[in-house]
Design an enzyme around this catalytic site. Structure first.
Site, PDB file in Angstrom:
ATOM      1  N   GLY A 177       0.762  -1.241   0.000  1.00  0.00           N
ATOM      2  CA  GLY A 177       0.000   0.000   0.000  1.00  0.00           C
ATOM      3  C   GLY A 177       0.791   1.289   0.000  1.00  0.00           C
ATOM      4  O   GLY A 177       0.206   2.366   0.054  1.00  0.00           O
ATOM      5  N   TRP A 203       2.428   2.787  -2.393  1.00  0.00           N
ATOM      6  CA  TRP A 203       2.151   3.631  -3.556  1.00  0.00           C
ATOM      7  C   TRP A 203       0.794   4.320  -3.392  1.00  0.00           C
ATOM      8  O   TRP A 203       0.626   5.463  -3.802  1.00  0.00           O
ATOM      9  CB  TRP A 203       2.212   2.811  -4.847  1.00  0.00           C
ATOM     10  CG  TRP A 203       3.610   2.581  -5.339  1.00  0.00           C
ATOM     11  CD1 TRP A 203       4.742   2.454  -4.587  1.00  0.00           C
ATOM     12  CD2 TRP A 203       4.021   2.462  -6.691  1.00  0.00           C
ATOM     13  NE1 TRP A 203       5.826   2.251  -5.396  1.00  0.00           N
ATOM     14  CE2 TRP A 203       5.413   2.246  -6.696  1.00  0.00           C
ATOM     15  CE3 TRP A 203       3.352   2.487  -7.910  1.00  0.00           C
ATOM     16  CZ2 TRP A 203       6.149   2.082  -7.871  1.00  0.00           C
ATOM     17  CZ3 TRP A 203       4.080   2.317  -9.080  1.00  0.00           C
ATOM     18  CH2 TRP A 203       5.462   2.124  -9.061  1.00  0.00           C
ATOM     19  N   ASP A 251      -5.249  -5.633  -5.678  1.00  0.00           N
ATOM     20  CA  ASP A 251      -4.203  -6.632  -5.493  1.00  0.00           C
ATOM     21  C   ASP A 251      -4.851  -7.990  -5.242  1.00  0.00           C
ATOM     22  O   ASP A 251      -5.976  -8.059  -4.736  1.00  0.00           O
ATOM     23  CB  ASP A 251      -3.304  -6.264  -4.307  1.00  0.00           C
ATOM     24  CG  ASP A 251      -1.949  -6.946  -4.386  1.00  0.00           C
ATOM     25  OD1 ASP A 251      -0.962  -6.253  -4.689  1.00  0.00           O
ATOM     26  OD2 ASP A 251      -1.872  -8.171  -4.167  1.00  0.00           O
ATOM     27  N   ASP A 285      -8.099  -9.897  -9.276  1.00  0.00           N
ATOM     28  CA  ASP A 285      -7.095 -10.303 -10.254  1.00  0.00           C
ATOM     29  C   ASP A 285      -7.141  -9.340 -11.438  1.00  0.00           C
ATOM     30  O   ASP A 285      -8.152  -9.273 -12.142  1.00  0.00           O
ATOM     31  CB  ASP A 285      -7.401 -11.733 -10.709  1.00  0.00           C
ATOM     32  CG  ASP A 285      -6.377 -12.286 -11.680  1.00  0.00           C
ATOM     33  OD1 ASP A 285      -5.520 -11.520 -12.170  1.00  0.00           O
ATOM     34  OD2 ASP A 285      -6.437 -13.499 -11.955  1.00  0.00           O
ATOM     35  N   ASP A 291       3.051  -1.663  -9.897  1.00  0.00           N
ATOM     36  CA  ASP A 291       4.309  -2.146  -9.322  1.00  0.00           C
ATOM     37  C   ASP A 291       4.230  -3.666  -9.192  1.00  0.00           C
ATOM     38  O   ASP A 291       4.890  -4.264  -8.350  1.00  0.00           O
ATOM     39  CB  ASP A 291       4.556  -1.482  -7.965  1.00  0.00           C
ATOM     40  CG  ASP A 291       6.007  -1.595  -7.515  1.00  0.00           C
ATOM     41  OD1 ASP A 291       6.904  -1.628  -8.380  1.00  0.00           O
ATOM     42  OD2 ASP A 291       6.252  -1.656  -6.293  1.00  0.00           O
ATOM     43  N   LYS A 297       6.087  -1.447 -13.755  1.00  0.00           N
ATOM     44  CA  LYS A 297       7.333  -2.189 -13.581  1.00  0.00           C
ATOM     45  C   LYS A 297       7.424  -3.297 -14.618  1.00  0.00           C
ATOM     46  O   LYS A 297       6.425  -3.922 -14.973  1.00  0.00           O
ATOM     47  CB  LYS A 297       7.371  -2.815 -12.189  1.00  0.00           C
ATOM     48  CG  LYS A 297       8.635  -3.635 -11.920  1.00  0.00           C
ATOM     49  CD  LYS A 297       8.539  -4.485 -10.673  1.00  0.00           C
ATOM     50  CE  LYS A 297       8.437  -3.661  -9.433  1.00  0.00           C
ATOM     51  NZ  LYS A 297       8.513  -4.467  -8.196  1.00  0.00           N
TER      52      LYS A 297
END
Length: 197
Positions: free
Chosen positions: A50, A52, A70, A88, A111, A151
């Protein structure tokens, strides 16, 4: 393979009450590229634990919205203006419901990282799949002109995925923040100003 890096950024995060050292990666990206603005609607993919979301909420302020998604639950109690969903991101139904209930978004952050095996080829392939899912979510959830940060582990798929981002966004940059470990193969792809479809 999972471990905690107890370095300068780890201790700084604890001192500054952030949930993870990863916050400084986003902070550096924000300092350089100004992707987040007050009042923005932000979607954070792979949001646990959490940090970010914490940082994004500080920037967007009370007039903005941060939605974190998440697979794992996020235990932290966030202030108003932060919505945490367990789900998901590869599920097309989730993308539709996010857009309807909370979108369109100004910024999509990711991320997400796979559970690493130590086999670089396999890890980068799994990272590429997550990156593709994040990019697909950005295509459906971002408003035209919106921004994307995700990322990606460097690997064979990197150039193909970078070209995909360049097709969708007017300005694209690749960066490795100082807070990333030197031995890490992670980089961040920044796409600014989603083109109108």
């Amino acid at each position: 393979m999972s471990y905690t890096v107890r370095d300068h950024y780890f201790h700084k995060a604890k001192k500054e009450h952030y949930l993870a050292r990863a916050v400084y990666k986003l902070q550096e990206i924000q300092d350089r590229y100004k992707i987040l603005k007050p009042g923005n609607r932000v979607l954070d993919l792979g949001a646990a634990p959490g940090s970010w979301m914490q940082f994004a909420r500080e920037i967007v302020g009370p007039s903005g919205l941060v939605v974190g998604v998440d697979l794992k639950g996020v235990e932290h109690r966030f202030p108003e203006g932060v919505v945490v969903l367990q789900g998901d991101v590869t599920d097309p139904e989730l993308a539709r419901s996010l857009s309807v209930e909370h979108g369109p978004f100004d910024v999509v952050l990711s991320d997400m990282a796979p559970s690493t095996s130590g086999i670089r080829v396999a890890d980068s392939a799994r990272s590429a799949l997550l990156f593709e899912s994040a990019l697909e979510m950005a295509r459906s959830a971002l408003r035209p002109g919106g921004h994307f940060v995700a990322k990606l582990f460097q690997g064979a798929e990197f150039h193909v995925l970078l070209q995909a981002v360049k097709r969708d966004f007017e300005w694209v940059k690749v960066t490795k923040p100082d807070a990333s470990r030197k031995q890490s193969k992670e980089i961040y792809v920044i796409g600014m100003r989603l083109r109108k479809s």
